[in-house]
Design a protein around this motif. Structure first.
Motif, PDB file in Angstrom:
ATOM      1  N   LEU A   1       1.012  -1.267   0.272  1.00  0.00           N
ATOM      2  CA  LEU A   1       0.397  -0.328  -0.083  1.00  0.00           C
ATOM      3  C   LEU A   1       0.843   1.553  -0.022  1.00  0.00           C
ATOM      4  CD1 LEU A   1      -2.548  -1.269   1.800  1.00  0.00           C
ATOM      5  CD2 LEU A   1      -3.107  -0.518  -0.106  1.00  0.00           C
ATOM      6  N   MET A   2       2.020   1.144   1.061  1.00  0.00           N
ATOM      7  CA  MET A   2       2.918   2.575   0.806  1.00  0.00           C
ATOM      8  C   MET A   2       3.380   2.362  -0.566  1.00  0.00           C
ATOM      9  SD  MET A   2       4.241   2.365   4.548  1.00  0.00           S
ATOM     10  CE  MET A   2       5.293   4.061   4.827  1.00  0.00           C
ATOM     11  N   THR A   3       4.083   1.556  -1.024  1.00  0.00           N
ATOM     12  CA  THR A   3       4.282   1.557  -2.649  1.00  0.00           C
ATOM     13  C   THR A   3       3.366   2.044  -3.506  1.00  0.00           C
ATOM     14  OG1 THR A   3       5.618  -0.364  -1.989  1.00  0.00           O
ATOM     15  CG2 THR A   3       5.397   0.503  -3.920  1.00  0.00           C
ATOM     16  N   LEU A   4       2.654   2.015  -3.438  1.00  0.00           N
ATOM     17  CA  LEU A   4       1.332   2.475  -4.223  1.00  0.00           C
ATOM     18  C   LEU A   4       1.228   4.257  -3.944  1.00  0.00           C
ATOM     19  CD1 LEU A   4      -0.958  -0.734  -5.053  1.00  0.00           C
ATOM     20  CD2 LEU A   4       1.047   0.182  -6.875  1.00  0.00           C
ATOM     21  N   GLY A   5       1.649   4.176  -2.958  1.00  0.00           N
ATOM     22  CA  GLY A   5       0.907   6.044  -2.850  1.00  0.00           C
ATOM     23  C   GLY A   5      -0.443   5.899  -2.376  1.00  0.00           C
ATOM     24  N   LEU A   6      -0.571   4.738  -1.598  1.00  0.00           N
ATOM     25  CA  LEU A   6      -2.546   4.503  -1.148  1.00  0.00           C
ATOM     26  C   LEU A   6      -2.144   4.801   0.475  1.00  0.00           C
ATOM     27  CD1 LEU A   6      -3.632   1.318  -3.477  1.00  0.00           C
ATOM     28  CD2 LEU A   6      -3.786   3.968  -3.402  1.00  0.00           C
ATOM     29  N   VAL A   7      -0.875   5.081   1.351  1.00  0.00           N
ATOM     30  CA  VAL A   7      -1.684   4.891   2.563  1.00  0.00           C
ATOM     31  C   VAL A   7      -0.431   5.808   3.107  1.00  0.00           C
ATOM     32  CG1 VAL A   7      -0.773   3.929   5.454  1.00  0.00           C
ATOM     33  CG2 VAL A   7      -1.877   3.246   2.772  1.00  0.00           C
ATOM     34  N   GLY A   8       0.013   7.069   3.728  1.00  0.00           N
ATOM     35  CA  GLY A   8       1.112   7.521   4.113  1.00  0.00           C
ATOM     36  C   GLY A   8       1.655   8.505   3.284  1.00  0.00           C
TER      37      GLY A   8
END
Length: 125
Positions: free
Chosen positions: A13-20
């Motif tokens: 999720l962080m890699t895809l930019g969806l979180v954080g």
């Protein structure tokens, strides 16, 4: 096993930019940070000619914005509003009456240029 799956999910999720994810800081300069000056090109002009104002900024950049020149003499008022030219000059109102005129040049800077007001006197021959 649950911890590994959750950590892989969080990493995905962080890699895809969806979180954080946060938005990047703007690199644009702050508005109204460059000083602007206005001055008449000549302090004496001939009858029927225009008052010319030169607008300069700190550094070697030509300011952008609008200029309003108001000239008053013996109950007569002349006003001209327009944009600063590419060479930093502005042609004000035509003064047809001989005598001493009190003029005010108001510069409304756009973008990084500050607003300024300059009062000066012009003699019409």
């Amino acid at each position: 096993m649950k911890k590994i799956v959750l950590s892989l999910l969080a990493a995905a999720l962080m890699t895809l930019g969806l979180v954080g994810a946060t938005t990047p800081a703007q690199a644009a300069p702050y508005p109204g940070t460059v000083d602007v000056q206005a001055a008449p090109v000549k302090k004496a002009i001939k009858k029927g000619k225009r008052v010319k104002v030169v607008v300069t900024a700190t550094g070697n950049v030509v300011p952008q914005g609008t200029v309003k020149v108001v000239c008053k003499s013996a109950g007569t008022k002349k006003v001209k509003l327009g944009a600063i030219q590419a060479n930093g000059k502005f042609k004000g109102p035509k003064l047809a009456q001989k005598g001493k005129w009190k003029c005010t040049a108001t510069v409304d800077g756009t973008g990084v240029f500050k607003d300024t007001t300059k009062k000066f006197k012009v003699k019409v021959k």
